[in-house]
Design an enzyme around this catalytic site. Structure first.
Site, short mmCIF file in Angstrom:
data_model
loop_
_atom_site.label_atom_id
_atom_site.label_comp_id
_atom_site.label_asym_id
_atom_site.label_seq_id
_atom_site.Cartn_x
_atom_site.Cartn_y
_atom_site.Cartn_z
N LEU A 146 1.03 -0.74 0.00
CA LEU A 146 -0.12 0.33 -0.07
C LEU A 146 0.53 1.22 0.09
O LEU A 146 0.42 1.96 -0.87
CB LEU A 146 -1.61 0.55 0.81
CG LEU A 146 -1.58 1.35 1.87
CD1 LEU A 146 -3.28 1.18 0.90
CD2 LEU A 146 -2.53 0.81 3.35
N GLU A 384 2.13 0.40 9.87
CA GLU A 384 0.29 -0.61 10.21
C GLU A 384 -0.31 0.87 10.66
O GLU A 384 -1.09 0.39 11.62
CB GLU A 384 0.14 -2.03 10.10
CG GLU A 384 0.42 -2.59 9.63
CD GLU A 384 -0.17 -4.11 10.11
OE1 GLU A 384 -1.30 -4.51 9.99
OE2 GLU A 384 0.87 -4.96 9.69
C1 LIG Z 1 9.51 -1.79 8.58
C2 LIG Z 1 8.71 -1.86 7.50
C3 LIG Z 1 7.70 -2.05 7.29
C4 LIG Z 1 6.47 -1.71 6.57
N1 LIG Z 1 5.76 -3.00 5.90
C5 LIG Z 1 5.15 -2.40 5.30
C6 LIG Z 1 4.52 -3.12 4.23
O1 LIG Z 1 4.79 -4.54 4.19
N2 LIG Z 1 3.04 -2.33 3.36
C7 LIG Z 1 2.87 -1.30 3.85
O2 LIG Z 1 1.69 -1.12 2.33
N3 LIG Z 1 4.00 -0.69 4.36
C8 LIG Z 1 3.69 -0.55 5.10
N4 LIG Z 1 4.88 0.14 5.81
C9 LIG Z 1 4.68 1.45 5.64
C10 LIG Z 1 4.31 2.18 7.20
O3 LIG Z 1 2.73 1.01 7.44
C11 LIG Z 1 4.21 3.58 6.75
O4 LIG Z 1 6.19 3.78 7.57
C12 LIG Z 1 3.87 4.33 8.53
O5 LIG Z 1 2.02 4.21 8.46
C13 LIG Z 1 3.64 5.81 8.11
O6 LIG Z 1 4.10 5.87 7.10
P1 LIG Z 1 5.59 6.89 6.84
O7 LIG Z 1 6.67 6.05 7.24
O8 LIG Z 1 4.92 8.08 5.51
O9 LIG Z 1 5.62 8.00 8.00
P2 LIG Z 1 4.07 9.85 7.81
O10 LIG Z 1 2.64 9.36 7.35
O11 LIG Z 1 5.42 10.80 7.19
O12 LIG Z 1 4.44 9.95 9.10
C14 LIG Z 1 5.28 11.02 9.92
C15 LIG Z 1 5.28 11.64 11.14
O13 LIG Z 1 4.15 12.16 11.68
C16 LIG Z 1 2.63 11.88 11.74
N5 LIG Z 1 2.07 11.86 11.58
C17 LIG Z 1 0.71 11.85 10.17
N6 LIG Z 1 -0.23 12.37 10.41
C18 LIG Z 1 -0.04 13.10 11.01
C19 LIG Z 1 -1.85 13.22 11.75
N7 LIG Z 1 -2.83 12.78 10.47
N8 LIG Z 1 -2.07 13.40 13.16
C20 LIG Z 1 -0.80 13.11 14.18
N9 LIG Z 1 0.49 13.32 13.35
C21 LIG Z 1 1.24 11.85 12.10
C22 LIG Z 1 3.19 10.80 12.11
O14 LIG Z 1 2.77 9.97 13.02
C23 LIG Z 1 4.29 10.59 11.99
O15 LIG Z 1 5.04 10.56 13.48
C24 LIG Z 1 6.68 -0.27 6.19
C25 LIG Z 1 6.98 0.47 7.50
C26 LIG Z 1 8.36 0.20 7.79
C27 LIG Z 1 9.45 0.87 7.93
#
Ligand SMILES: Cc1cc2nc3c(=O)[nH]c(=O)nc-3n(C[C@H](O)[C@H](O)[C@H](O)COP(=O)(O)OP(=O)(O)OC[C@H]3O[C@@H](n4cnc5c(N)ncnc54)[C@H](O)[C@@H]3O)c2cc1C
Length: 402
Positions: A146, A384
């Site tokens: 995703l 997640e």
């Molecule tokens: C090891 C690992 C495995 C993963 N596996 C998968 C997988 O199998 N499939 C998949 O699809 N994804 C996967 N992911 C992705 C993971 O789900 C995302 O990294 C996660 O959802 C956070 O998104 P981002 O990294 O873009 O952070 P961002 O969305 O950029 O967030 C950065 C910060 O801003 C904060 N923030 C953002 N929006 C808000 C809000 N509205 N209110 C308050 N705070 C907010 C967040 O809490 C965070 O602290 C994986 C990630 C990692 C690191």
């Protein structure tokens, strides 16, 4: 005989049959046997491999075969397709037991069961189930794609495009952070058929490894859960037949929302198992390590810390088990899933940190297992749905709006 617990005219009487209402954490004989056999497997087969897999950042391929043999790669798959024909709760027990020894193996099994198989069981056509379920139960790993570089928490801002072409779709785009990507044979890929339609354009596709135009890209070098692969996926003119649409065109957002709600319970279980593993190490070590002429576990200051960790873990277990049982009972569980992931991931970090502290200098080196658990714990608050996003969900259930 039901026992009347209390009676007051202003409060409806509550009667509970003690035998029929065991503690929430009580396992049935079958659940206990399943949990214990997975834990036994983890202790014998995974524990000796943990350090090397972490250092090399690869999953031992031999272990993968053993996980299939054990039956934990297709927990909810019906027996007619070669699966264990068990419940979602059993998947949660498997993830908990494996994560007690290695949370990197826990997440492999978690994604396989709570996201990929779950989505196929709920939205797959008869043909898709026939084509994929037997493989997923016997030898094929699944992945769930995703996230993208620009869309994490705001997952439905994804830009991977699916352009209708003849009897199929052309996928173009790039996915990031995909767990199990190095091992997976089948991927659930979310793409949009119409960027302008927002979330209503999002569609889920089943994409086989090796499909022309689909490549596995860079593998991340991570802080924790290093034996779990996390890779980018590249789609460059990747043609997928229309029959590979999972569910309906434009309904991918529903699949993503609902499977991730369930997946969160699995991550709660992963973090619960991690915390249990950390406490187990801390209990053993503090009873062996002597300072000031006695075992450090004899100091009340240390006992209080261990007692608090045990209380945290019990609370996390109740939240995780309750959410999983609600899901199996087809009751609403949105709030409970968010709470269990939020809390269990905090408990995991706290307990692993305590274990490092109680190991003293030995907690800081790789010869002892707790520094790895401390590194592994961090991911529970990120994937997640980050902890902030779980709080957003919980706040909404309180009727609060931004
Ligand atoms: C090891 C690992 C495995 C993963 N596996 C998968 C997988 O199998 N499939 C998949 O699809 N994804 C996967 N992911 C992705 C993971 O789900 C995302 O990294 C996660 O959802 C956070 O998104 P981002 O990294 O873009 O952070 P961002 O969305 O950029 O967030 C950065 C910060 O801003 C904060 N923030 C953002 N929006 C808000 C809000 N509205 N209110 C308050 N705070 C907010 C967040 O809490 C965070 O602290 C994986 C990630 C990692 C690191």
């Amino acid at each position: 005989m039901p026992a009347v617990l209390f009676r007051d005219d202003s409060i409806p009487s509550v009667s509970l049959d003690a035998a029929a209402s065991p503690a929430l954490s009580t396992l049935s004989d079958d659940e206990r046997l399943f949990h214990d056999s997975v834990l036994d497997f983890a202790s014998k087969e995974i524990r000796p491999r943990v350090r090397e897999m972490d250092e090399r950042a690869v999953l031992d391929p031999g272990l993968l075969t053993r996980l299939f043999d054990l039956g934990v790669m297709g927990v909810e798959i019906p027996e007619s397709f070669g699966g264990a024909g068990a419940t979602f709760f059993h998947s949660v027990l498997a993830v908990e037991a494996l994560s007690r020894v290695d949370p990197a193996v826990g997440v492999l099994v978690d994604v396989q069961n709570t996201l990929v198989i779950n989505a196929l069981l709920r939205w797959g056509s008869a043909d898709q189930q026939r084509q994929h379920l037997s493989r997923l139960a016997s030898d094929t790993v699944g992945a769930y794609a995703l996230s993208e570089a620009g869309s994490g928490s705001d997952a439905f801002a994804l830009t991977t495009r699916a352009t209708s072409q003849g009897d199929g779709f052309l996928l173009e785009g790039r996915k990031l952070w995909i767990t199990n990507a190095a091992e997976a044979g089948v991927f659930i890929v979310f793409a949009t058929v119409d960027l302008a339609a927002g979330y209503k354009g999002i569609t889920a596709f089943l994409v086989d490894r090796g499909t022309p135009g689909f490549t596995i890209g860079h593998k991340e070098d991570k802080l924790g859960i290093r034996a779990s692969s996390t890779c980018e996926l590249l789609f460059e003119g990747c043609r997928v037949p229309r029959a590979h649409v999972l569910g309906e065109v434009g309904k991918g957002y529903k699949i993503a929302i609902e499977t991730l709600n369930e997946g969160r319970i699995g991550i709660g279980a992963q973090m619960l198992g991690l915390a249990e593993g950390a406490l187990e190490h801390a209990l053993r070590y503090t009873q062996e390590r002597k300072q000031f002429g006695k075992a450090i576990a004899e100091f009340q200051g240390v006992q209080f810390q261990l007692a608090r960790a045990a209380t945290d873990i019990e609370a996390a277990k109740l939240l995780v088990y309750n959410a999983a049982r609600l899901r199996d009972a087809r009751q609403p569980f949105l709030k409970e899933a968010a709470m269990c992931k939020l809390f269990a991931s905090e408990v995991a970090e706290r307990t692993a940190s305590l274990a490092v502290n109680l190991f003293g200098g030995y907690g800081f080196v790789k010869d002892y297992p707790v520094e790895k658990l401390y590194r592994d714990a961090k991911i529970g608050q990120i994937y997640e749905g980050t902890s902030n996003l779980q709080l957003v969900t919980i706040a909404k259930t309180l009727g609060l709006r931004p």
